[in-house]
Design a protein around this motif. Structure first.
Motif, PDB file in Angstrom:
ATOM      1  N   SER A  86      34.722 -83.453  39.724  1.00 47.01           N
ATOM      2  CA  SER A  86      33.426 -83.506  40.397  1.00 47.01           C
ATOM      3  C   SER A  86      33.383 -84.495  41.564  1.00 47.01           C
ATOM      4  CB  SER A  86      32.348 -83.893  39.388  1.00 47.01           C
ATOM      5  OG  SER A  86      32.624 -85.160  38.841  1.00 47.01           O
ATOM      6  N   ILE A  89      30.125 -86.079  43.554  1.00 52.59           N
ATOM      7  CA  ILE A  89      28.985 -85.202  43.805  1.00 52.59           C
ATOM      8  C   ILE A  89      27.700 -85.752  43.226  1.00 52.59           C
ATOM      9  CG2 ILE A  89      29.189 -83.698  41.773  1.00 52.59           C
ATOM     10  CD1 ILE A  89      28.699 -81.360  43.809  1.00 52.59           C
ATOM     11  N   SER A  92      25.481 -87.292  45.719  1.00 51.05           N
ATOM     12  CA  SER A  92      24.916 -86.497  46.803  1.00 51.05           C
ATOM     13  C   SER A  92      23.892 -85.495  46.309  1.00 51.05           C
ATOM     14  CB  SER A  92      26.025 -85.767  47.564  1.00 51.05           C
ATOM     15  OG  SER A  92      26.702 -84.874  46.718  1.00 51.05           O
ATOM     16  N   GLU A  93      23.590 -85.521  45.036  1.00 53.29           N
ATOM     17  CA  GLU A  93      22.699 -84.499  44.494  1.00 53.29           C
ATOM     18  C   GLU A  93      21.277 -84.615  45.007  1.00 53.29           C
ATOM     19  OE1 GLU A  93      24.588 -83.100  40.285  1.00 53.29           O
ATOM     20  OE2 GLU A  93      23.428 -84.957  40.260  1.00 53.29           O
ATOM     21  N   LEU A  98      27.918 -83.916  51.269  1.00 57.72           N
ATOM     22  CA  LEU A  98      29.019 -83.970  50.314  1.00 57.72           C
ATOM     23  C   LEU A  98      30.039 -84.988  50.792  1.00 57.72           C
ATOM     24  CD1 LEU A  98      29.540 -80.190  49.564  1.00 57.72           C
ATOM     25  CD2 LEU A  98      28.610 -81.919  48.016  1.00 57.72           C
ATOM     26  N   ASN A 156      26.625 -86.274  36.649  1.00 51.71           N
ATOM     27  CA  ASN A 156      25.955 -85.493  37.680  1.00 51.71           C
ATOM     28  C   ASN A 156      25.308 -84.317  36.986  1.00 51.71           C
ATOM     29  OD1 ASN A 156      27.789 -82.869  38.137  1.00 51.71           O
ATOM     30  ND2 ASN A 156      29.154 -84.617  37.836  1.00 51.71           N
ATOM     31  N   TYR A 158      25.085 -81.222  38.554  1.00 52.71           N
ATOM     32  CA  TYR A 158      25.692 -80.008  39.113  1.00 52.71           C
ATOM     33  C   TYR A 158      26.679 -79.372  38.138  1.00 52.71           C
ATOM     34  CZ  TYR A 158      29.536 -77.931  41.890  1.00 52.71           C
ATOM     35  OH  TYR A 158      30.558 -77.158  42.360  1.00 52.71           O
TER      36      TYR A 158
ATOM     37  N   ARG B  68      36.242 -80.586  48.785  1.00 51.61           N
ATOM     38  CA  ARG B  68      34.958 -80.211  48.209  1.00 51.61           C
ATOM     39  C   ARG B  68      34.120 -79.473  49.243  1.00 51.61           C
ATOM     40  NH1 ARG B  68      33.996 -80.026  43.006  1.00 51.61           N
ATOM     41  NH2 ARG B  68      33.091 -78.042  43.508  1.00 51.61           N
ATOM     42  N   THR B  69      34.249 -79.867  50.489  1.00 45.46           N
ATOM     43  CA  THR B  69      33.447 -79.235  51.530  1.00 45.46           C
ATOM     44  C   THR B  69      33.940 -77.827  51.863  1.00 45.46           C
ATOM     45  OG1 THR B  69      34.782 -80.335  53.230  1.00 45.46           O
ATOM     46  CG2 THR B  69      32.742 -81.408  52.574  1.00 45.46           C
ATOM     47  N   THR B  75      28.526 -74.828  46.957  1.00 50.83           N
ATOM     48  CA  THR B  75      28.076 -76.053  46.297  1.00 50.83           C
ATOM     49  C   THR B  75      26.644 -76.380  46.689  1.00 50.83           C
ATOM     50  OG1 THR B  75      30.338 -76.906  46.285  1.00 50.83           O
ATOM     51  CG2 THR B  75      28.578 -78.489  45.926  1.00 50.83           C
ATOM     52  N   LEU B  79      23.314 -76.825  44.309  1.00 49.83           N
ATOM     53  CA  LEU B  79      22.460 -78.015  44.334  1.00 49.83           C
ATOM     54  C   LEU B  79      21.026 -77.639  44.699  1.00 49.83           C
ATOM     55  CD1 LEU B  79      24.904 -80.554  46.033  1.00 49.83           C
ATOM     56  CD2 LEU B  79      24.270 -80.418  43.628  1.00 49.83           C
ATOM     57  N   SER B  96      32.109 -72.151  43.641  1.00 45.82           N
ATOM     58  CA  SER B  96      32.110 -73.484  44.244  1.00 45.82           C
ATOM     59  C   SER B  96      33.275 -74.349  43.763  1.00 45.82           C
ATOM     60  CB  SER B  96      30.785 -74.200  43.927  1.00 45.82           C
ATOM     61  OG  SER B  96      30.724 -74.586  42.564  1.00 45.82           O
TER      62      SER B  96
END
Lengths: 355, 167
Positions: A86, A89, A92-93, A98, A156, A158, B68-69, B75, B79, B96
């Motif tokens: 993860s 993350i 940034s939720e 990100l 997190n 997510y 991740r991006t 993603t 969210l 994702s």
């Protein structure tokens, strides 16, 4: 190839942030007390600290606790290999951008005074074991004298929400191998082990890595693919099944994957040694689990015992496998570690006392 | 120490619409239960392997460097669903996860039996490759970087792939 030793292990998780705390929680089979209120799916979750603590503060707290166990500093050029599913993350939720993976490496390196190379592995539950494999390889091959291997999985919403959308989470608790098991309980952890070419208390044999693409979230039901990886781990360590004194299972309470692993054990071991799962207390710490469960296990083995399997109560007749129910003496000798991850990654490796 | 020598390299830069056409051209159709990021990863990997390597069944390790991006669009959608008070769509969550491309890869590359996914640039791979590829009877490594320069819009997908052979 030269041997690789493990000299120090640190762990910050729902069971505690010190070896004494972790041992106490595992021996007492502390159940998860936290919960996550996911939309339509309130579920248990194993928090390592106050859930209201901001993300960055959790990371700093974890790094301080784990770093304290590693006998820092290391040589500044020591490579760091990190496993996570993860990344950052959780930070940034609330709506931020990100984060770049380099940020996580930079934070850890700065905290621990490291300037060497760093890599991040992300293969779901086997992330930290891929990192472990690479670190073992660097030392075996003479490219490094020491290496730090980390697992990082911080709170997190997510990831648990994604698991909930796939109906993978238990609404009540993790019951590894239990006849009534109905899903995972997730948890957070930061863990690290210090590996070295210099002799240390534990010998770490190279992980065996395999792949099973039966489905994104499951494995060949007959256990054959998991068994093949376990057998390879034995061969890499130069041990036969009869030498193994315990098996730390993946067993998470997922109905299908617990069954596949149990069948794998029957394929490998004519007579199974004691087996246990830690996920009833730690939760499934995903990308960190390989190193978190390694560290937690070693903390128990250092005192000569195997932890009980929290959450297990009723044997499943289809599995025919009964894990530890109480603290059990450990006859010093090799311990086999199992891990399986979404996306098909399989891993097994052996750690044994070097004394 | 084993040296892994580059056999060749491919570079791909596609818009989102171009990815779908590229995948269809490579596989005949889209890939079931694979998000666009996974489809792009696999299609560009297959194109590189087919174009650079003459023996499709050679034992192979794949290393995929991503970010991740790279799955930023998926993603962000997950969210956003959470912020709106709902769980993400299961397919969106699966899409994702960059490493889940590996689960599809094994069916597409006959000689492939291990995929390692890393997050970050591949710049230091030469320091790591001997350690990762030390034990098995792999004769080739399929090494790729996949990323998107516009994570929020996800409108471009880039890939560099190398095939390396054991020296």
């Amino acid at each position: 190839m030269r041997p690789v030793f493990l000299s120090h292990a640190g762990l910050w998780c729902g069971a505690g942030s010190t070896p004494a705390g972790v041992r106490r929680a595992l021996a007492a089979m502390d159940p998860p007390r936290g919960r996550l209120d996911l939309p339509g799916h309130p579920v248990p979750y194993v928090h390592a600290t106050d859930p209201a603590r901001p993300f960055r503060a959790r990371l700093e707290e974890a790094l301080a606790a784990v770093g304290a166990a590693l006998d820092l500093p290391l040589a500044s050029g020591t490579p760091m290999l990190l496993g996570t599913s993860s990344l950052l993350i959780g930070g940034s939720e609330a709506g931020g951008t990100l984060p770049e993976p380099s940020e996580l490496l930079a934070i850890v390196q700065e905290r621990w005074g490291l300037q060497g190379r760093g890599w991040i592995f992300s293969s779901a539950c086997t992330s930290a074991v891929h990192a472990l494999d690479a670190a073992v390889g660097l030392i075996e091959g003479g490219q490094a004298e020491e290496a730090l291997v980390l697992g990082v999985e911080l709170l997190n919403r997510y990831t648990p929400a994604g698991f909930a959308s796939l109906w993978l989470l238990s609404p009540t608790g993790a019951r590894p191998l239990d006849a009534g098991r109905d899903g995972l309980v997730l948890g957070e952890a930061v863990a690290a082990v210090r590996l070295s070419a210099r002799s240390g208390p534990w010998r770490v044999h190279p992980p065996a890595l395999g792949f099973d693409a039966t489905s994104p979230t499951g494995f060949t039901p007959d256990g054959s693919t998991i068994a093949a990886v376990m057998a390879e781990a034995l061969a890499l360590a130069g041990h036969g099944p009869e030498s193994i004194r315990a098996v730390k299972l993946q067993a998470s309470g997922a109905p299908g994957t617990d069954a596949a692993e149990a069948r794998a054990l029957r394929l490998v071991f004519p007579e199974a040694p004691p087996v246990f799962s830690l996920k009833g207390v730690l939760g499934h710490t995903l990308g960190a689990s390989g190193i978190a469960e390694l560290a937690a296990t070693l903390m128990c083995l250092e005192e000569g015992w195997l932890p009980p399997t929290a959450g297990f109560g009723t044997e499943d007749p289809d599995l025919g496998l009964c894990p530890t129910r109480t603290v059990q003496p450990w006859a010093p000798g090799p311990v086999l570690f199992n891990l399986q991850g979404f996306g098909g990654c399989l891993a097994s490796w052996i750690v044994e006392p070097a004394w | 120490m084993v040296i892994w020598m580059p056999l060749g390299e491919t570079r791909t830069d596609l818009s989102r619409d171009q990815v779908h056409a590229f995948v269809r051209a490579q596989f005949g159709s889209g890939l079931r239960r694979a998000g666009i990021s996974a489809e792009f990863t696999l299609a560009t990997a297959a194109a590189a392997w087919g174009g650079l390597h003459p023996a499709p069944e050679a034992p192979c390790l794949a290393l995929i460097f991503t970010s991740r991006t790279f799955t930023g669009t998926e993603t962000a959608a997950c969210l956003a669903d959470l912020r709106a008070g709902t769980l993400p769509m299961p397919f969106q969550f699966v899409a994702s996860q960059p490493h889940l491309a590996a689960a599809h890869a094994l069916g597409l590359f006959p000689g492939l039996d291990q995929v390692v996914t890393l997050v970050g640039p591949a710049g230091d791979v030469d320091a790591l490759l001997p350690a990762l590829a030390r034990r098995r009877a792999w004769t080739h490594v399929l090494l790729g970087e996949v990323w998107t320069p516009a994570p929020k819009s996800g409108d471009r997908f880039l890939a560099n792939w190398q095939v390396r052979v054991r020296g």
